[in-house]
Design a protein around this motif. Structure first.
Motif, PDB file in Angstrom:
ATOM      1  N   VAL A 120       0.483   0.661  12.324  1.00 39.62           N
ATOM      2  CA  VAL A 120       1.385  -0.192  11.370  1.00 39.62           C
ATOM      3  C   VAL A 120       2.783  -0.488  12.135  1.00 39.62           C
ATOM      4  N   GLU A 121       2.991  -1.811  12.080  1.00 36.69           N
ATOM      5  CA  GLU A 121       4.534  -2.208  12.340  1.00 36.69           C
ATOM      6  C   GLU A 121       5.141  -2.555  11.385  1.00 36.69           C
ATOM      7  N   TYR A 122       6.284  -2.732  11.393  1.00 41.71           N
ATOM      8  CA  TYR A 122       7.320  -3.083  10.426  1.00 41.71           C
ATOM      9  C   TYR A 122       8.204  -4.030  10.976  1.00 41.71           C
ATOM     10  N   PRO A 123       8.393  -5.151  10.155  1.00 43.45           N
ATOM     11  CA  PRO A 123       9.353  -6.089  10.760  1.00 43.45           C
ATOM     12  C   PRO A 123      10.837  -5.422  10.717  1.00 43.45           C
ATOM     13  N   SER A 173      -1.113   0.307  -7.964  1.00 41.86           N
ATOM     14  CA  SER A 173      -0.549  -0.759  -8.609  1.00 41.86           C
ATOM     15  C   SER A 173       0.572  -0.580  -9.332  1.00 41.86           C
ATOM     16  N   ASN A 174       1.123   0.702  -9.328  1.00 45.86           N
ATOM     17  CA  ASN A 174       2.491   0.953  -9.773  1.00 45.86           C
ATOM     18  C   ASN A 174       3.637   0.572  -8.835  1.00 45.86           C
ATOM     19  N   ASP A 175       4.452  -0.144  -9.075  1.00 43.14           N
ATOM     20  CA  ASP A 175       5.562  -0.650  -8.120  1.00 43.14           C
ATOM     21  C   ASP A 175       6.222   0.355  -7.209  1.00 43.14           C
ATOM     22  N   PHE A 176       6.366   1.499  -7.967  1.00 43.14           N
ATOM     23  CA  PHE A 176       7.273   2.668  -7.182  1.00 43.14           C
ATOM     24  C   PHE A 176       6.151   3.257  -6.192  1.00 43.14           C
ATOM     25  N   MET A 177       4.901   3.666  -6.793  1.00 41.53           N
ATOM     26  CA  MET A 177       4.001   4.228  -5.743  1.00 41.53           C
ATOM     27  C   MET A 177       3.565   3.235  -4.637  1.00 41.53           C
ATOM     28  N   PHE A 178       3.366   1.883  -4.891  1.00 38.64           N
ATOM     29  CA  PHE A 178       2.958   1.195  -3.801  1.00 38.64           C
ATOM     30  C   PHE A 178       4.409   1.111  -2.777  1.00 38.64           C
ATOM     31  N   ASP A 192       5.572   4.796   4.328  1.00 32.51           N
ATOM     32  CA  ASP A 192       5.087   5.771   5.105  1.00 32.51           C
ATOM     33  C   ASP A 192       3.809   5.204   6.037  1.00 32.51           C
ATOM     34  N   PRO A 193       4.168   5.181   7.344  1.00 34.38           N
ATOM     35  CA  PRO A 193       3.220   4.529   8.146  1.00 34.38           C
ATOM     36  C   PRO A 193       1.750   5.009   8.143  1.00 34.38           C
ATOM     37  N   GLU A 194       1.712   6.362   7.913  1.00 33.76           N
ATOM     38  CA  GLU A 194       0.332   6.879   7.905  1.00 33.76           C
ATOM     39  C   GLU A 194      -0.391   6.604   6.641  1.00 33.76           C
ATOM     40  N   LEU A 195       0.456   6.657   5.636  1.00 35.71           N
ATOM     41  CA  LEU A 195      -0.333   6.524   4.378  1.00 35.71           C
ATOM     42  C   LEU A 195      -0.666   5.167   4.271  1.00 35.71           C
ATOM     43  N   CYS A 196       0.319   4.242   4.707  1.00 33.31           N
ATOM     44  CA  CYS A 196      -0.040   2.577   4.761  1.00 33.31           C
ATOM     45  C   CYS A 196      -1.086   2.247   5.565  1.00 33.31           C
ATOM     46  N   ARG A 197      -1.404   2.792   6.834  1.00 27.39           N
ATOM     47  CA  ARG A 197      -2.509   2.685   7.785  1.00 27.39           C
ATOM     48  C   ARG A 197      -3.845   3.144   7.128  1.00 27.39           C
ATOM     49  N   GLU A 198      -3.795   4.461   6.370  1.00 29.93           N
ATOM     50  CA  GLU A 198      -4.951   4.872   5.601  1.00 29.93           C
ATOM     51  C   GLU A 198      -5.325   3.849   4.510  1.00 29.93           C
TER      52      GLU A 198
END
Length: 47
Positions: free
Chosen positions: A42-45, A12-17, A23-29
């Motif tokens: 994960v795809e980024y616009p 919930s910390n803005d920096f950490m989020f 990071d696609p792998e962290l985001c996917r996990e």
């Protein structure tokens, strides 16, 4: 200013989020944990 340890920072910390979402792998996990379903990729616009 009080320093905070990495172990104390949650998603919930803005920096950490922001770091996790860039990071696609962290985001996917993270999405797999939240949604409780497998996420293929994960795809980024493009801006």
């Amino acid at each position: 200013m009080k320093q905070i340890k990495w172990e104390e920072i949650g998603i919930s910390n803005d920096f950490m989020f922001g770091k996790v979402m860039r990071d696609p792998e962290l985001c996917r996990e993270l999405l797999e944990v939240i949604l409780e379903i497998p996420v293929d990729h994960v795809e980024y616009p493009e801006e």
